[in-house]
Design a protein around this motif. Structure first.
Motif, PDB file in Angstrom:
ATOM      1  N   GLU A 153      -4.004   2.171  -1.448  1.00 41.91           N
ATOM      2  CA  GLU A 153      -3.611   3.412  -0.737  1.00 41.91           C
ATOM      3  C   GLU A 153      -3.929   3.458   0.550  1.00 41.91           C
ATOM      4  O   GLU A 153      -4.760   2.696   1.099  1.00 41.91           O
ATOM      5  N   VAL A 154      -2.730   4.194   1.150  1.00 40.60           N
ATOM      6  CA  VAL A 154      -2.810   4.284   2.682  1.00 40.60           C
ATOM      7  C   VAL A 154      -2.336   5.856   2.772  1.00 40.60           C
ATOM      8  O   VAL A 154      -1.873   6.557   2.032  1.00 40.60           O
ATOM      9  N   ASP A 155      -2.976   6.475   3.796  1.00 38.20           N
ATOM     10  CA  ASP A 155      -2.804   7.992   4.209  1.00 38.20           C
ATOM     11  C   ASP A 155      -1.717   8.106   4.771  1.00 38.20           C
ATOM     12  O   ASP A 155      -1.543   7.542   5.923  1.00 38.20           O
ATOM     13  N   CYS A 156      -0.485   8.593   4.199  1.00 37.43           N
ATOM     14  CA  CYS A 156       0.826   8.843   4.864  1.00 37.43           C
ATOM     15  C   CYS A 156       1.496   9.863   3.856  1.00 37.43           C
ATOM     16  O   CYS A 156       1.015  10.279   2.459  1.00 37.43           O
ATOM     17  N   LEU A 157       2.804  10.078   4.303  1.00 38.84           N
ATOM     18  CA  LEU A 157       3.576  11.195   3.800  1.00 38.84           C
ATOM     19  C   LEU A 157       4.190  10.604   2.429  1.00 38.84           C
ATOM     20  O   LEU A 157       4.818  11.094   1.604  1.00 38.84           O
ATOM     21  N   GLY A 158       4.412   9.406   2.676  1.00 38.41           N
ATOM     22  CA  GLY A 158       5.250   8.345   1.483  1.00 38.41           C
ATOM     23  C   GLY A 158       5.837   7.137   2.103  1.00 38.41           C
ATOM     24  O   GLY A 158       5.301   6.650   3.234  1.00 38.41           O
ATOM     25  N   GLY A 159       6.538   6.374   1.312  1.00 38.30           N
ATOM     26  CA  GLY A 159       6.928   5.046   1.908  1.00 38.30           C
ATOM     27  C   GLY A 159       5.800   4.100   1.644  1.00 38.30           C
ATOM     28  O   GLY A 159       5.048   4.381   0.770  1.00 38.30           O
ATOM     29  N   VAL A 160       5.857   2.910   2.254  1.00 39.87           N
ATOM     30  CA  VAL A 160       5.024   1.699   1.825  1.00 39.87           C
ATOM     31  C   VAL A 160       4.492   1.098   3.225  1.00 39.87           C
ATOM     32  O   VAL A 160       5.378   1.134   4.226  1.00 39.87           O
ATOM     33  N   VAL A 161       3.612   0.230   3.111  1.00 40.97           N
ATOM     34  CA  VAL A 161       2.985  -0.548   3.987  1.00 40.97           C
ATOM     35  C   VAL A 161       2.816  -1.850   3.380  1.00 40.97           C
ATOM     36  O   VAL A 161       2.147  -1.844   2.144  1.00 40.97           O
ATOM     37  N   ALA A 162       3.309  -2.896   3.929  1.00 41.23           N
ATOM     38  CA  ALA A 162       2.997  -4.277   3.181  1.00 41.23           C
ATOM     39  C   ALA A 162       2.350  -5.080   4.019  1.00 41.23           C
ATOM     40  O   ALA A 162       2.871  -5.125   5.305  1.00 41.23           O
ATOM     41  N   GLU A 163       1.749  -6.268   3.597  1.00 38.62           N
ATOM     42  CA  GLU A 163       1.201  -7.360   4.342  1.00 38.62           C
ATOM     43  C   GLU A 163       1.105  -8.659   3.334  1.00 38.62           C
ATOM     44  O   GLU A 163       0.959  -8.563   2.474  1.00 38.62           O
ATOM     45  N   SER A 164       0.925  -9.775   4.313  1.00 34.98           N
ATOM     46  CA  SER A 164       0.967 -11.144   3.650  1.00 34.98           C
ATOM     47  C   SER A 164      -0.145 -11.838   4.438  1.00 34.98           C
ATOM     48  O   SER A 164      -0.032 -11.976   5.644  1.00 34.98           O
TER      49      SER A 164
ATOM     50  N   TYR B  87       0.956  -1.251  -0.078  1.00 32.45           N
ATOM     51  CA  TYR B  87      -0.183   0.131   0.087  1.00 32.45           C
ATOM     52  C   TYR B  87       0.850   1.092   0.044  1.00 32.45           C
ATOM     53  O   TYR B  87       2.092   1.244   0.470  1.00 32.45           O
ATOM     54  N   ALA B  88       0.475   2.431  -0.771  1.00 34.92           N
ATOM     55  CA  ALA B  88       1.392   3.344  -0.875  1.00 34.92           C
ATOM     56  C   ALA B  88       0.658   4.680  -0.789  1.00 34.92           C
ATOM     57  O   ALA B  88      -0.834   4.656  -1.064  1.00 34.92           O
ATOM     58  N   ARG B  89       0.917   5.872  -0.790  1.00 39.25           N
ATOM     59  CA  ARG B  89       0.389   7.021  -0.750  1.00 39.25           C
ATOM     60  C   ARG B  89      -0.373   7.127  -2.222  1.00 39.25           C
ATOM     61  O   ARG B  89       0.292   6.846  -3.156  1.00 39.25           O
ATOM     62  N   ALA B  90      -1.635   7.815  -2.447  1.00 34.81           N
ATOM     63  CA  ALA B  90      -2.107   7.925  -3.551  1.00 34.81           C
ATOM     64  C   ALA B  90      -1.312   8.493  -4.768  1.00 34.81           C
ATOM     65  O   ALA B  90      -1.147   7.955  -5.686  1.00 34.81           O
ATOM     66  N   GLU B  91      -0.569   9.543  -4.273  1.00 38.26           N
ATOM     67  CA  GLU B  91       0.418  10.072  -5.250  1.00 38.26           C
ATOM     68  C   GLU B  91       1.674   9.081  -5.742  1.00 38.26           C
ATOM     69  O   GLU B  91       2.229   9.483  -6.625  1.00 38.26           O
ATOM     70  N   ASP B  92       1.871   8.327  -4.846  1.00 39.13           N
ATOM     71  CA  ASP B  92       3.009   7.350  -5.030  1.00 39.13           C
ATOM     72  C   ASP B  92       2.606   6.191  -5.795  1.00 39.13           C
ATOM     73  O   ASP B  92       3.538   5.160  -5.898  1.00 39.13           O
ATOM     74  N   VAL B  93       1.393   5.962  -5.961  1.00 37.30           N
ATOM     75  CA  VAL B  93       0.787   4.359  -6.369  1.00 37.30           C
ATOM     76  C   VAL B  93       1.643   4.124  -7.648  1.00 37.30           C
ATOM     77  O   VAL B  93       2.053   2.910  -7.790  1.00 37.30           O
ATOM     78  N   GLU B  94       1.651   5.118  -8.712  1.00 34.33           N
ATOM     79  CA  GLU B  94       2.488   4.655  -9.942  1.00 34.33           C
ATOM     80  C   GLU B  94       3.831   4.280  -9.697  1.00 34.33           C
ATOM     81  O   GLU B  94       4.396   3.339 -10.267  1.00 34.33           O
ATOM     82  N   LEU B  95       4.349   5.223  -9.064  1.00 36.36           N
ATOM     83  CA  LEU B  95       5.871   4.824  -8.663  1.00 36.36           C
ATOM     84  C   LEU B  95       6.111   3.617  -7.985  1.00 36.36           C
ATOM     85  O   LEU B  95       6.929   2.667  -8.298  1.00 36.36           O
ATOM     86  N   VAL B  96       5.384   3.116  -6.920  1.00 35.88           N
ATOM     87  CA  VAL B  96       5.425   1.976  -6.125  1.00 35.88           C
ATOM     88  C   VAL B  96       5.058   0.903  -7.374  1.00 35.88           C
ATOM     89  O   VAL B  96       5.880  -0.469  -7.263  1.00 35.88           O
ATOM     90  N   GLU B  97       3.943   0.852  -8.078  1.00 38.82           N
ATOM     91  CA  GLU B  97       3.943  -0.078  -9.057  1.00 38.82           C
ATOM     92  C   GLU B  97       5.115  -0.331 -10.225  1.00 38.82           C
ATOM     93  O   GLU B  97       5.465  -1.593 -10.300  1.00 38.82           O
ATOM     94  N   GLU B  98       5.856   0.853 -10.458  1.00 37.49           N
ATOM     95  CA  GLU B  98       6.923   0.555 -11.285  1.00 37.49           C
ATOM     96  C   GLU B  98       7.977  -0.180 -10.304  1.00 37.49           C
ATOM     97  O   GLU B  98       8.740  -1.271 -10.823  1.00 37.49           O
ATOM     98  N   LEU B  99       7.993   0.139  -9.015  1.00 45.39           N
ATOM     99  CA  LEU B  99       9.267  -0.254  -8.217  1.00 45.39           C
ATOM    100  C   LEU B  99       8.907  -2.094  -7.833  1.00 45.39           C
ATOM    101  O   LEU B  99       9.607  -2.918  -7.530  1.00 45.39           O
ATOM    102  N   VAL B 100       7.692  -2.254  -7.690  1.00 49.56           N
ATOM    103  CA  VAL B 100       7.377  -3.734  -7.222  1.00 49.56           C
ATOM    104  C   VAL B 100       7.414  -4.493  -8.532  1.00 49.56           C
ATOM    105  O   VAL B 100       7.307  -5.913  -8.421  1.00 49.56           O
ATOM    106  N   ASP B 101       7.322  -4.167  -9.653  1.00 47.95           N
ATOM    107  CA  ASP B 101       7.433  -4.649 -10.914  1.00 47.95           C
ATOM    108  C   ASP B 101       8.570  -5.914 -11.236  1.00 47.95           C
ATOM    109  O   ASP B 101       9.819  -5.493 -10.770  1.00 47.95           O
TER     110      ASP B 101
END
Length: 192
Positions: free
Chosen positions: A148-159, A125-139
């Motif tokens: 999305e998650v309400d934050c300043l940036g960075g990621v939250v992950a779970e399994s 999960y990423a900040r709304a403005e960073d979703v595209e960036l994180v999608e590129e990085l997890v490719d």
């Protein structure tokens, strides 16, 4: 001895006795007045001392109250300054863009994914403005942006498999660093 002489002697004796009584009464009255004046002086001094003590006590209480109020004002002002600094840091972090945001986000994503086994599917999960960036990085990784998650940036992950949730947002790192360094920050700002 004639009656006149006896009467005169009795009168003389009575006058002498009256004079003795008067002198004794005057002496006793002088003693009573002296004692009363001494008591009055003692009472006056005791009351003056009590008033002085009360004045000193009230002065100390007023001074203590003023010092406490001044200290509370200083602490309030410092708290306001620290809140302003925190808000400025948040704004600076939120304003990160371009390569710097990408570099920091990738570092946090790498650290986050390292917490999961290689065969786990990880929801990121990423900040709304960073979703595209994180999608590129997890490719090409066993992770996918899941929301999305309400934050300043960075990621939250779970399994779902391991029931692990990792919060590597800028917010959580800022909060951790702020808590750890608050004393140093305060000392630097206020030269304590």
């Amino acid at each position: 001895m004639s009656l006149d002489t006896v009467v005169e002697d009795v009168r003389d004796e009575a006058r002498a006795r009256a004079e003795e009584i008067r002198e004794a009464a005057e002496s006793e009255a002088d003693e009573i007045v002296a004692e009363a004046e001494a008591d009055a002086e003692r009472i006056r001094e005791e009351r003056l001392a009590a008033v002085d003590r009360q004045i000193d006590q009230e002065r100390e209480q007023t001074l203590s109250s003023a010092k406490l109020e001044a200290k509370q004002e200083r602490l309030g002002a410092r708290r306001d300054v620290l809140e302003d600094v925190y808000d400025d840091v948040e704004a600076a972090i939120e304003g990160l863009d371009g390569d710097r945001r990408r570099e920091l986000t990738e570092t946090l994503l790498d650290a986050t994914l390292a917490e999961f086994d290689d065969d786990e599917d990880v929801a990121v999960y990423a900040r709304a403005e960073d979703v595209e960036l994180v999608e590129e990085l997890v490719d090409g990784r066993n992770a996918a942006v899941d929301g999305e998650v309400d934050c300043l940036g960075g990621v939250v992950a779970e399994s779902d498999t391991s029931r692990v949730r990792v919060n590597n947002t800028f917010d959580s790192i800022l909060e951790s660093v702020w808590d750890d360094e608050l004393k140093n920050i305060s000392e630097r700002l206020f030269d304590q």
